[in-house]
Write a protein that holds these residues in place. Structure first.
Motif, PDB file in Angstrom:
ATOM      1  N   LEU A 170       0.823  -1.213   0.000  1.00  0.00           N
ATOM      2  CA  LEU A 170       0.000   0.000   0.000  1.00  0.00           C
ATOM      3  C   LEU A 170       0.854   1.258   0.000  1.00  0.00           C
ATOM      4  O   LEU A 170       0.474   2.271  -0.597  1.00  0.00           O
ATOM      5  CB  LEU A 170      -0.932  -0.024   1.217  1.00  0.00           C
ATOM      6  CG  LEU A 170      -1.932  -1.188   1.270  1.00  0.00           C
ATOM      7  CD1 LEU A 170      -2.798  -1.096   2.518  1.00  0.00           C
ATOM      8  CD2 LEU A 170      -2.818  -1.208   0.023  1.00  0.00           C
ATOM      9  N   ASP A 171       1.995   1.202   0.668  1.00  0.00           N
ATOM     10  CA  ASP A 171       2.910   2.358   0.635  1.00  0.00           C
ATOM     11  C   ASP A 171       3.393   2.617  -0.789  1.00  0.00           C
ATOM     12  O   ASP A 171       3.504   3.776  -1.228  1.00  0.00           O
ATOM     13  CB  ASP A 171       4.107   2.107   1.555  1.00  0.00           C
ATOM     14  CG  ASP A 171       3.716   2.127   3.040  1.00  0.00           C
ATOM     15  OD1 ASP A 171       2.640   2.654   3.361  1.00  0.00           O
ATOM     16  OD2 ASP A 171       4.493   1.590   3.861  1.00  0.00           O
ATOM     17  N   LYS A 172       3.686   1.545  -1.525  1.00  0.00           N
ATOM     18  CA  LYS A 172       4.102   1.695  -2.924  1.00  0.00           C
ATOM     19  C   LYS A 172       2.967   2.299  -3.746  1.00  0.00           C
ATOM     20  O   LYS A 172       3.191   3.142  -4.620  1.00  0.00           O
ATOM     21  CB  LYS A 172       4.514   0.343  -3.496  1.00  0.00           C
ATOM     22  CG  LYS A 172       5.819  -0.214  -2.926  1.00  0.00           C
ATOM     23  CD  LYS A 172       6.069  -1.640  -3.389  1.00  0.00           C
ATOM     24  CE  LYS A 172       6.243  -1.734  -4.888  1.00  0.00           C
ATOM     25  NZ  LYS A 172       6.525  -3.128  -5.316  1.00  0.00           N
ATOM     26  N   TRP A 173       1.726   1.884  -3.464  1.00  0.00           N
ATOM     27  CA  TRP A 173       0.589   2.416  -4.208  1.00  0.00           C
ATOM     28  C   TRP A 173       0.440   3.922  -3.986  1.00  0.00           C
ATOM     29  O   TRP A 173       0.118   4.666  -4.908  1.00  0.00           O
ATOM     30  CB  TRP A 173      -0.686   1.694  -3.783  1.00  0.00           C
ATOM     31  CG  TRP A 173      -0.794   0.290  -4.315  1.00  0.00           C
ATOM     32  CD1 TRP A 173       0.180  -0.406  -4.978  1.00  0.00           C
ATOM     33  CD2 TRP A 173      -1.915  -0.571  -4.226  1.00  0.00           C
ATOM     34  NE1 TRP A 173      -0.275  -1.663  -5.298  1.00  0.00           N
ATOM     35  CE2 TRP A 173      -1.556  -1.798  -4.852  1.00  0.00           C
ATOM     36  CE3 TRP A 173      -3.181  -0.472  -3.672  1.00  0.00           C
ATOM     37  CZ2 TRP A 173      -2.425  -2.878  -4.943  1.00  0.00           C
ATOM     38  CZ3 TRP A 173      -4.057  -1.547  -3.756  1.00  0.00           C
ATOM     39  CH2 TRP A 173      -3.683  -2.735  -4.396  1.00  0.00           C
ATOM     40  N   GLU A 174       0.650   4.355  -2.745  1.00  0.00           N
ATOM     41  CA  GLU A 174       0.519   5.780  -2.454  1.00  0.00           C
ATOM     42  C   GLU A 174       1.492   6.603  -3.298  1.00  0.00           C
ATOM     43  O   GLU A 174       1.152   7.667  -3.807  1.00  0.00           O
ATOM     44  CB  GLU A 174       0.754   6.030  -0.964  1.00  0.00           C
ATOM     45  CG  GLU A 174      -0.418   5.651  -0.078  1.00  0.00           C
ATOM     46  CD  GLU A 174      -0.296   6.265   1.313  1.00  0.00           C
ATOM     47  OE1 GLU A 174       0.453   7.245   1.469  1.00  0.00           O
ATOM     48  OE2 GLU A 174      -0.964   5.760   2.233  1.00  0.00           O
ATOM     49  N   LYS A 175       2.713   6.122  -3.430  1.00  0.00           N
ATOM     50  CA  LYS A 175       3.707   6.843  -4.229  1.00  0.00           C
ATOM     51  C   LYS A 175       3.333   6.842  -5.703  1.00  0.00           C
ATOM     52  O   LYS A 175       3.489   7.852  -6.399  1.00  0.00           O
ATOM     53  CB  LYS A 175       5.080   6.212  -4.041  1.00  0.00           C
ATOM     54  CG  LYS A 175       5.619   6.321  -2.620  1.00  0.00           C
ATOM     55  CD  LYS A 175       6.958   5.603  -2.498  1.00  0.00           C
ATOM     56  CE  LYS A 175       7.483   5.668  -1.067  1.00  0.00           C
ATOM     57  NZ  LYS A 175       8.775   4.923  -0.914  1.00  0.00           N
ATOM     58  N   LEU A 176       2.817   5.697  -6.189  1.00  0.00           N
ATOM     59  CA  LEU A 176       2.510   5.574  -7.615  1.00  0.00           C
ATOM     60  C   LEU A 176       1.301   6.419  -8.006  1.00  0.00           C
ATOM     61  O   LEU A 176       1.293   7.033  -9.067  1.00  0.00           O
ATOM     62  CB  LEU A 176       2.283   4.108  -7.976  1.00  0.00           C
ATOM     63  CG  LEU A 176       3.528   3.216  -7.954  1.00  0.00           C
ATOM     64  CD1 LEU A 176       3.138   1.744  -8.111  1.00  0.00           C
ATOM     65  CD2 LEU A 176       4.492   3.615  -9.063  1.00  0.00           C
ATOM     66  N   ILE A 177       0.257   6.449  -7.172  1.00  0.00           N
ATOM     67  CA  ILE A 177      -0.961   7.172  -7.567  1.00  0.00           C
ATOM     68  C   ILE A 177      -0.773   8.672  -7.430  1.00  0.00           C
ATOM     69  O   ILE A 177      -1.630   9.440  -7.892  1.00  0.00           O
ATOM     70  CB  ILE A 177      -2.190   6.714  -6.769  1.00  0.00           C
ATOM     71  CG1 ILE A 177      -2.053   7.086  -5.288  1.00  0.00           C
ATOM     72  CG2 ILE A 177      -2.434   5.238  -6.945  1.00  0.00           C
ATOM     73  CD1 ILE A 177      -3.344   6.886  -4.511  1.00  0.00           C
ATOM     74  N   SER A 178       0.305   9.106  -6.808  1.00  0.00           N
ATOM     75  CA  SER A 178       0.577  10.535  -6.794  1.00  0.00           C
ATOM     76  C   SER A 178       0.916  11.035  -8.197  1.00  0.00           C
ATOM     77  O   SER A 178       0.804  12.222  -8.494  1.00  0.00           O
ATOM     78  CB  SER A 178       1.740  10.838  -5.838  1.00  0.00           C
ATOM     79  OG  SER A 178       2.939  10.221  -6.296  1.00  0.00           O
ATOM     80  N   GLN A 179       1.316  10.101  -9.054  1.00  0.00           N
ATOM     81  CA  GLN A 179       1.625  10.439 -10.446  1.00  0.00           C
ATOM     82  C   GLN A 179       0.475  10.086 -11.381  1.00  0.00           C
ATOM     83  O   GLN A 179       0.202  10.778 -12.338  1.00  0.00           O
ATOM     84  CB  GLN A 179       2.888   9.697 -10.889  1.00  0.00           C
ATOM     85  CG  GLN A 179       4.082   9.943  -9.974  1.00  0.00           C
ATOM     86  CD  GLN A 179       5.233   8.993 -10.264  1.00  0.00           C
ATOM     87  OE1 GLN A 179       5.220   8.271 -11.250  1.00  0.00           O
ATOM     88  NE2 GLN A 179       6.237   8.991  -9.405  1.00  0.00           N
ATOM     89  N   ASP A 180      -0.194   8.965 -11.107  1.00  0.00           N
ATOM     90  CA  ASP A 180      -1.289   8.514 -11.971  1.00  0.00           C
ATOM     91  C   ASP A 180      -2.216   7.644 -11.138  1.00  0.00           C
ATOM     92  O   ASP A 180      -1.774   6.688 -10.492  1.00  0.00           O
ATOM     93  CB  ASP A 180      -0.736   7.712 -13.151  1.00  0.00           C
ATOM     94  CG  ASP A 180      -1.826   7.306 -14.144  1.00  0.00           C
ATOM     95  OD1 ASP A 180      -2.996   7.677 -13.925  1.00  0.00           O
ATOM     96  OD2 ASP A 180      -1.497   6.617 -15.126  1.00  0.00           O
ATOM     97  N   SER A 181      -3.506   7.992 -11.128  1.00  0.00           N
ATOM     98  CA  SER A 181      -4.461   7.246 -10.300  1.00  0.00           C
ATOM     99  C   SER A 181      -4.789   5.883 -10.876  1.00  0.00           C
ATOM    100  O   SER A 181      -5.410   5.054 -10.205  1.00  0.00           O
ATOM    101  CB  SER A 181      -5.755   8.049 -10.131  1.00  0.00           C
ATOM    102  OG  SER A 181      -6.383   8.244 -11.402  1.00  0.00           O
ATOM    103  N   HIS A 182      -4.389   5.624 -12.124  1.00  0.00           N
ATOM    104  CA  HIS A 182      -4.615   4.321 -12.741  1.00  0.00           C
ATOM    105  C   HIS A 182      -3.465   3.387 -12.390  1.00  0.00           C
ATOM    106  O   HIS A 182      -2.301   3.768 -12.489  1.00  0.00           O
ATOM    107  CB  HIS A 182      -4.729   4.449 -14.265  1.00  0.00           C
ATOM    108  CG  HIS A 182      -5.928   5.237 -14.706  1.00  0.00           C
ATOM    109  ND1 HIS A 182      -5.976   6.612 -14.624  1.00  0.00           N
ATOM    110  CD2 HIS A 182      -7.118   4.846 -15.229  1.00  0.00           C
ATOM    111  CE1 HIS A 182      -7.151   7.033 -15.087  1.00  0.00           C
ATOM    112  NE2 HIS A 182      -7.858   5.983 -15.452  1.00  0.00           N
ATOM    113  N   LEU A 183      -3.799   2.172 -11.993  1.00  0.00           N
ATOM    114  CA  LEU A 183      -2.760   1.248 -11.541  1.00  0.00           C
ATOM    115  C   LEU A 183      -3.101  -0.168 -11.960  1.00  0.00           C
ATOM    116  O   LEU A 183      -4.256  -0.600 -11.833  1.00  0.00           O
ATOM    117  CB  LEU A 183      -2.624   1.326 -10.020  1.00  0.00           C
ATOM    118  CG  LEU A 183      -1.431   0.592  -9.393  1.00  0.00           C
ATOM    119  CD1 LEU A 183      -0.113   1.211  -9.852  1.00  0.00           C
ATOM    120  CD2 LEU A 183      -1.530   0.643  -7.875  1.00  0.00           C
ATOM    121  N   GLU A 184      -2.098  -0.882 -12.480  1.00  0.00           N
ATOM    122  CA  GLU A 184      -2.255  -2.309 -12.771  1.00  0.00           C
ATOM    123  C   GLU A 184      -1.684  -3.058 -11.571  1.00  0.00           C
ATOM    124  O   GLU A 184      -0.502  -2.955 -11.264  1.00  0.00           O
ATOM    125  CB  GLU A 184      -1.490  -2.675 -14.047  1.00  0.00           C
ATOM    126  CG  GLU A 184      -1.941  -3.984 -14.696  1.00  0.00           C
ATOM    127  CD  GLU A 184      -1.511  -5.209 -13.916  1.00  0.00           C
ATOM    128  OE1 GLU A 184      -2.389  -6.035 -13.577  1.00  0.00           O
ATOM    129  OE2 GLU A 184      -0.309  -5.343 -13.651  1.00  0.00           O
TER     130      GLU A 184
END
Length: 427
Positions: A170-184
């Protein structure tokens, strides 16, 4: 002079005679093989005549109808047309009976028939001859030896370890969605489950999720043949067209989720707290019904069997138990394509073998309780931090391989929720 002139002729005559004998033997063997295949097909036709089957080609059977990427739609059509079972021809001399009725399932799973060799032989070089592939007394001894490791009390400390792995993801997700809310999420959840298993089974203290490649463009995707067996949890929870876990309704259990989060943060592995999320559990089970992690298993009948409706099969016939077909059978589950968690509401009744996400009988999944605990922890902690919704432009396409997975990955839209720490302070 004349003798030497005749020698080549005699040699050629000897070779010609040998070729004739070889050709004759080859023809005899070919005719014997054709006769054997013909008799095999006649035996199958007689053994399976009680069970319906769509028209099939005499040579390649239903191969054209069932392709790996489009296997589920024709399966559902068969389930609707033939509510209990049907025959599927692989080739003209190879067929099996596809079962998706709970009474049929109960009868077969209660027996000790071996697994169909033709379907499982490709697994042996990959996973070895372990608990999954063992048979008879050897399997019984291994199963009895491993069962205590999955006892209720033994699994309690693993809840905290699972939570640690989930938080890393979940910590990784927080960093990634700061750039793009779409995630695989397929690669992320696969890494999280691997991390959890490494910690619980091998006491591995490293960060598997941090060690693996973080670039989404480099991660293994289902279409590129990522490791089979990883990511079953998100396969069950994120496939197409259904509200992901009915998040608004699960939000009614937010207090219980926060309590669980506090207990896990304090290092307390109170598995009992997992039972305080009834609606979330109902949603998980309904997702597992729609998308069972393992879509089917196979058995080869070691002795004749007679089903409750009077139909029977002789020894030597292969049967495939389709959990996907069972869970989508309108005879068993009304409106089976509708996501309805109330099917699993407390007090609801159903056939004992109507819901089999972890198989059933003596050879059911030994780790099913571990898997359910992992699912509950992952869902609880995720719902406290994110609002999830499917990406309408990239709807997952379920594809049955060894496990049920998405051909094009699991694409979600994530929105960060407010920090629940304020709720924690109130507890």
């Amino acid at each position: 002079m004349s003798v030497s002139a005749l020698s080549p002729s005699r040699a050629l005559g000897g070779v010609s005679g040998l070729l004739q004998v070889v050709s004759l033997l080859g023809l005899v063997l070919l005719l014997l093989k054709v006769a054997q295949l013909y008799l095999r097909r006649q035996w199958l036709l007689k053994a399976l005549h009680h069970f319906p089957s769509p028209p099939s080609h005499w040579f390649y059977g239903h191969k054209r109808e069932f392709q790996e990427e489009t296997e589920l739609p024709p399966l559902l059509k068969r389930v609707e047309k033939y509510p209990t079972a049907c025959v599927r021809w692989l080739w003209g001399t190879r067929a099996f009976v596809l079962l998706y009725d709970p009474d049929y399932m109960k009868l077969v799973l209660g027996r000790s028939d071996p697994k169909a060799h033709v379907f499982y032989r490709h697994l042996k070089p990959w996973i070895g001859k372990g608990l999954l592939l063992l048979e008879g007394q050897t399997w019984f001894q291994h199963r009895r030896m491993l069962t205590p490791a999955f006892h209720y009390d033994i699994l309690k400390p693993y809840v905290g370890l699972t939570a640690d792995s989930v938080r890393v993801m979940l910590d990784k997700w927080e960093k990634l969605i700061s750039q793009d809310s779409h995630l695989e999420i397929f690669g992320h959840v696969s890494s999280m489950t691997l991390d959890t298993i490494m910690k619980c089974a091998f006491s591995h203290q490293g960060r598997v999720q941090m060690d693996r490649r973080s670039d989404q463009g480099e991660e293994d995707s289902p279409a590129e043949g990522g490791r089979a067996g990883e990511g079953e949890e998100q396969e069950a929870l994120g496939l197409p067209g259904h509200p992901p876990l009915c998040q608004s309704e699960c939000g009614q259990e937010r207090e219980s989720l926060v309590v669980l989060s506090c207990l896990l943060s304090d290092g307390l592995a109170f598995r009992d707290q997992l039972d305080q999320m009834p609606y979330t559990t109902m949603c998980i089970k309904e997702a597992l019904r729609l998308y069972p992690p393992v879509p089917s298993i196979s058995r080869e009948l070691s002795k004749p069997i007679t089903f409750p409706d009077g139909r029977s099969l002789p020894a030597g016939i292969s049967v495939s138990l389709s959990f996907y077909g069972l869970h989508h059978n309108p005879k068993v589950w009304p409106n089976p394509e509708v996501f309805d968690p109330t099917r699993f509401a407390p007090g609801s009744t159903r056939h004992s073998h109507a819901f089999l996400p972890f198989s059933g009988g003596p050879r059911n999944c030994i780790g099913k309780q571990f898997a359910m605990n992992e699912l509950k922890v992952a869902v609880a902690l995720t719902l406290l931090r994110f609002e999830l919704s499917p990406d309408p432009s990239r709807v997952p396409v379920p594809m049955p391989v060894i496990v049920l997975r998405s051909k094009n990955g699991i694409h979600l839209q994530l929105r960060k929720l407010s920090d629940p720490s304020g709720d924690k302070d109130k507890l």
